[in-house]
Design a protein around this motif. Structure first.
Motif, PDB file in Angstrom:
ATOM      1  N   PRO A   1      44.216  42.892  40.582  1.00 21.49           N
ATOM      2  CA  PRO A   1      43.261  42.179  39.709  1.00 21.49           C
ATOM      3  C   PRO A   1      43.499  40.678  39.729  1.00 21.49           C
ATOM      4  O   PRO A   1      44.631  40.203  39.904  1.00 21.49           O
ATOM      5  CB  PRO A   1      43.533  42.775  38.326  1.00 21.49           C
ATOM      6  N   GLU A   2      42.416  39.946  39.553  1.00 24.79           N
ATOM      7  CA  GLU A   2      42.495  38.483  39.622  1.00 24.79           C
ATOM      8  C   GLU A   2      43.485  37.919  38.612  1.00 24.79           C
ATOM      9  O   GLU A   2      44.188  36.948  38.891  1.00 24.79           O
ATOM     10  CB  GLU A   2      41.108  37.896  39.398  1.00 24.79           C
ATOM     11  N   SER A   3      43.573  38.531  37.429  1.00 28.43           N
ATOM     12  CA  SER A   3      44.462  38.013  36.385  1.00 28.43           C
ATOM     13  C   SER A   3      45.939  38.167  36.743  1.00 28.43           C
ATOM     14  O   SER A   3      46.780  37.452  36.201  1.00 28.43           O
ATOM     15  CB  SER A   3      44.170  38.731  35.062  1.00 28.43           C
ATOM     16  N   LEU A   4      46.265  39.078  37.635  1.00 31.10           N
ATOM     17  CA  LEU A   4      47.657  39.324  37.995  1.00 31.10           C
ATOM     18  C   LEU A   4      48.014  38.799  39.383  1.00 31.10           C
ATOM     19  O   LEU A   4      49.201  38.753  39.734  1.00 31.10           O
ATOM     20  CB  LEU A   4      47.961  40.824  37.940  1.00 31.10           C
ATOM     21  N   LEU A   5      47.013  38.423  40.185  1.00 31.92           N
ATOM     22  CA  LEU A   5      47.282  38.060  41.574  1.00 31.92           C
ATOM     23  C   LEU A   5      48.131  36.796  41.667  1.00 31.92           C
ATOM     24  O   LEU A   5      49.024  36.701  42.517  1.00 31.92           O
ATOM     25  CB  LEU A   5      45.952  37.865  42.315  1.00 31.92           C
ATOM     26  N   GLU A   6      47.888  35.817  40.786  1.00 27.50           N
ATOM     27  CA  GLU A   6      48.668  34.579  40.846  1.00 27.50           C
ATOM     28  C   GLU A   6      50.139  34.845  40.585  1.00 27.50           C
ATOM     29  O   GLU A   6      51.016  34.363  41.310  1.00 27.50           O
ATOM     30  CB  GLU A   6      48.128  33.557  39.848  1.00 27.50           C
ATOM     31  N   ALA A   7      50.447  35.625  39.539  1.00 24.70           N
ATOM     32  CA  ALA A   7      51.842  35.939  39.233  1.00 24.70           C
ATOM     33  C   ALA A   7      52.463  36.783  40.339  1.00 24.70           C
ATOM     34  O   ALA A   7      53.660  36.656  40.631  1.00 24.70           O
ATOM     35  CB  ALA A   7      51.935  36.665  37.892  1.00 24.70           C
ATOM     36  N   GLU A   8      51.666  37.655  40.970  1.00 20.71           N
ATOM     37  CA  GLU A   8      52.188  38.496  42.044  1.00 20.71           C
ATOM     38  C   GLU A   8      52.543  37.648  43.262  1.00 20.71           C
ATOM     39  O   GLU A   8      53.538  37.902  43.932  1.00 20.71           O
ATOM     40  CB  GLU A   8      51.146  39.558  42.420  1.00 20.71           C
TER      41      GLU A   8
ATOM     42  N   GLY B   1      54.318  29.562  34.497  1.00 22.29           N
ATOM     43  CA  GLY B   1      55.131  29.277  33.314  1.00 22.29           C
ATOM     44  C   GLY B   1      56.326  28.402  33.586  1.00 22.29           C
ATOM     45  O   GLY B   1      57.146  28.190  32.690  1.00 22.29           O
ATOM     46  N   ASP B   2      56.463  27.867  34.799  1.00 22.30           N
ATOM     47  CA  ASP B   2      57.622  27.037  35.147  1.00 22.30           C
ATOM     48  C   ASP B   2      57.132  25.664  35.580  1.00 22.30           C
ATOM     49  O   ASP B   2      56.071  25.530  36.203  1.00 22.30           O
ATOM     50  CB  ASP B   2      58.422  27.690  36.276  1.00 22.30           C
TER      51      ASP B   2
ATOM     52  N   VAL C   1      58.163  40.260  29.989  1.00 23.43           N
ATOM     53  CA  VAL C   1      59.425  40.351  29.243  1.00 23.43           C
ATOM     54  C   VAL C   1      60.590  39.800  30.057  1.00 23.43           C
ATOM     55  O   VAL C   1      61.666  39.547  29.513  1.00 23.43           O
ATOM     56  CB  VAL C   1      59.694  41.808  28.839  1.00 23.43           C
ATOM     57  N   GLN C   2      60.415  39.637  31.350  1.00 20.65           N
ATOM     58  CA  GLN C   2      61.462  39.039  32.176  1.00 20.65           C
ATOM     59  C   GLN C   2      60.806  38.326  33.368  1.00 20.65           C
ATOM     60  O   GLN C   2      59.674  38.609  33.721  1.00 20.65           O
ATOM     61  CB  GLN C   2      62.441  40.101  32.688  1.00 20.65           C
ATOM     62  N   GLY C   3      61.551  37.386  33.951  1.00 21.55           N
ATOM     63  CA  GLY C   3      61.025  36.661  35.089  1.00 21.55           C
ATOM     64  C   GLY C   3      60.972  37.533  36.334  1.00 21.55           C
ATOM     65  O   GLY C   3      61.671  38.555  36.442  1.00 21.55           O
ATOM     66  N   ARG C   4      60.144  37.133  37.277  1.00 18.82           N
ATOM     67  CA  ARG C   4      59.981  37.921  38.491  1.00 18.82           C
ATOM     68  C   ARG C   4      59.724  36.998  39.685  1.00 18.82           C
ATOM     69  O   ARG C   4      58.987  36.016  39.572  1.00 18.82           O
ATOM     70  CB  ARG C   4      58.808  38.886  38.336  1.00 18.82           C
ATOM     71  N   THR C   5      60.340  37.322  40.809  1.00 22.36           N
ATOM     72  CA  THR C   5      60.123  36.576  42.041  1.00 22.36           C
ATOM     73  C   THR C   5      58.807  37.009  42.676  1.00 22.36           C
ATOM     74  O   THR C   5      58.521  38.205  42.781  1.00 22.36           O
ATOM     75  CB  THR C   5      61.273  36.820  43.030  1.00 22.36           C
ATOM     76  N   GLY C   6      58.000  36.053  43.110  1.00 20.17           N
ATOM     77  CA  GLY C   6      56.717  36.366  43.719  1.00 20.17           C
ATOM     78  C   GLY C   6      56.856  36.811  45.167  1.00 20.17           C
ATOM     79  O   GLY C   6      57.927  36.716  45.786  1.00 20.17           O
ATOM     80  N   ARG C   7      55.736  37.306  45.718  1.00 23.99           N
ATOM     81  CA  ARG C   7      55.756  37.796  47.093  1.00 23.99           C
ATOM     82  C   ARG C   7      56.036  36.669  48.086  1.00 23.99           C
ATOM     83  O   ARG C   7      56.702  36.894  49.111  1.00 23.99           O
ATOM     84  CB  ARG C   7      54.407  38.441  47.427  1.00 23.99           C
ATOM     85  N   ILE C   8      55.530  35.475  47.821  1.00 21.25           N
ATOM     86  CA  ILE C   8      55.770  34.363  48.748  1.00 21.25           C
ATOM     87  C   ILE C   8      57.258  34.045  48.820  1.00 21.25           C
ATOM     88  O   ILE C   8      57.833  33.897  49.910  1.00 21.25           O
ATOM     89  CB  ILE C   8      54.966  33.123  48.318  1.00 21.25           C
ATOM     90  N   GLU C   9      57.895  33.941  47.664  1.00 25.10           N
ATOM     91  CA  GLU C   9      59.320  33.618  47.633  1.00 25.10           C
ATOM     92  C   GLU C   9      60.151  34.744  48.220  1.00 25.10           C
ATOM     93  O   GLU C   9      61.195  34.498  48.839  1.00 25.10           O
ATOM     94  CB  GLU C   9      59.737  33.321  46.190  1.00 25.10           C
TER      95      GLU C   9
END
Length: 460
Positions: free
Chosen positions: A274-281, A338-339, A294-302
């Motif tokens: 979904p578009e709302s989650l693609l940026e964070a993914e 968020g960073d 609830v916790q930070g997550r590394t994206g697919r690019i990183e």
């Protein structure tokens, strides 16, 4: 009496300080062959660069701009004739000598041709001496025969096949580099020729086609050729083709043949999230960046740092997110959701789409600046109808794969005729699903008939 005046002479100009050294590129998978040839060429004041295959040689030539190229009679990744033809077009000033040429090369003779041919003959003389020292041979003194005047003839060159008989090509002992004058005096000495070993007919096909891509149609062989040329580079690649035509397989082959193959290949389907989650993914997020984080997550690019990022269905990415991806493509830096800090990531980008992305960029449906940065090198995967001649080979491939866990099945002529008459809107993926469905419907029968070939439930 006038004092004796010593004339002041101008300083002697340096002889070689401004002369660019001549560079020769050796393209061969045989390390022993490269070492012997490097010894001779170094003695002739050449700067030598080595490449194990055609794609590596092409990339090295762009960086070094050599004056000459010596290519072996067989390349592990490219067809020799196609490589030489492309190399002549890309580097018209380079003097090209093929080690296995049989007099068919009609290219103009460059200024270094005779010197390169001499280096080849000298390296093969060393190779022949090592070959004749094998226990089965009893003429190790062949190099000590008296010098005789021979007419100048084109000596046949041995065909080299890596590890063809289990022998290690690095076992040949090194021979000291001869003095130029001594070498010139011995140039007419008879050269022992290594017996030729037959070339298997299937080797040319293996050298042309990638194992990931099934089929011998010209369009499929062209994909393999383009993949091998661009894989060693960092160039962004855009793969275009209809759904189910094997775009992901091409991306896997690009990663496998690249220098990043030991690092991860990270794939993300831009249409499945979904578009709302693609940026964070894609870019990752910090703790508390949005509701539910609830916790930070590394994206697919990183996560693909040092490796390859495969953006499948890039045409479905929202325009707003395309702007952020464009910034990463331009500078290699990303910012997690968020960073405020930026993170530098090194990835090679491969994108794929079933849409006509160029026309979308012109109409405003896709950012044109992002398109031109992703489509530096284009590869098009054809629909199955464009290489229908490969249908029997594809059927055998999928039946063999389906027969790993269950008894392998075969098709009767009626089933094959039914497959051949179908239009295949879902392409190769549809063929795989139809055969899997047929294997299930056949039950314990070892033969698939036309009754088990059902297109009604095929998934496109």
């Amino acid at each position: 009496m006038q004092p004796f005046a010593i004339p002041v002479l101008p300083p002697h100009p340096p002889t070689h300080s401004r002369i660019r050294p001549r560079t020769v590129l050796i393209a061969s998978a045989d390390r022993s062959f490269r070492q012997r040839l490097t010894q001779v060429l170094t003695g002739l004041r050449w700067q030598v660069r080595e490449a194990e295959g055609g794609a590596e040689a092409w990339a090295d030539a762009q960086a070094a701009r050599p004056e000459a190229l010596i290519v072996d009679s067989w390349l592990p990744d490219l067809d020799l004739k196609e490589f030489v033809a492309d190399f002549k077009g890309g580097f018209p000033g380079v003097d090209i000598v093929a080690a296995g040429a049989s007099g068919t090369d009609r290219s103009p003779r460059g200024p270094y041709r005779q010197e390169l041919l001499y280096a080849l003959r000298s390296s093969q003389e060393s190779d022949g001496a090592a070959w004749n020292r094998a226990p089965a041979m009893t003429a190790p003194d062949v190099l000590e025969l008296p010098k005789i005047e021979l007419p100048k003839v084109e000596l046949p060159k041995p065909v080299r096949i890596m590890e063809a008989n289990g022998a290690n090509p690095e076992d040949n002992p090194r021979r000291p580099v001869p003095d130029v004058r001594t070498a010139a005096a011995n140039i007419l000495k008879p050269i022992p020729i290594r017996p030729e070993r037959p070339v298997q007919a299937t080797e040319s096909c293996v050298a042309e086609r990638l194992p990931e891509l099934i089929g011998e149609a010209p369009c499929m062989l062209e994909i393999s050729r383009r993949v091998r040329l661009v894989a060693p580079r960092l160039t962004p690649v855009l793969i275009e083709g209809p759904t189910g035509s094997g775009k992901e397989l091409v991306a896997e082959a690009l990663h496998r043949l690249s220098s990043r193959s030991r690092k991860p290949l990270v794939a993300i389907n831009c249409a499945a999230i979904p578009e709302s989650l693609l940026e964070a993914e894609l870019f990752g997020h910090t703790r508390g960046a949005f509701t539910g984080a609830v916790q930070g997550r590394t994206g697919r690019i990183e996560a693909a740092d040092g490796g390859t990022l495969f953006l499948d269905e890039i045409g479905e990415m929202p325009l707003g997110l395309q702007s952020k991806l464009l910034r990463f493509v331009e500078c290699g830096e990303l910012q997690r959701v968020g960073d405020n800090e930026t993170v530098r990531v090194d990835v090679r980008i491969i994108a794929a789409t079933h849409r006509p992305l160029a026309s979308q960029a012109q109409s405003g449906g896709f950012r044109s600046d992002l398109y031109y940065r992703l489509a530096v090198f284009l590869i098009r995967t054809p629909a199955l109808a464009e290489h229908a001649q490969d249908l029997p080979q594809l059927v055998e491939h999928f039946l063999e794969r389906l027969g790993r866990d269950t008894p392998r099945k075969r098709l009767d002529p009626g089933a094959l005729a039914k497959l051949d008459a179908h239009d295949w809107p879902g392409n190769v993926r549809e063929l795989e699903h139809v055969l899997e469905r047929g294997v299930i419907l056949a039950g314990d029968s070892p033969v698939l008939t036309s009754r088990e070939i059902d297109f009604g439930l095929s998934v496109n």
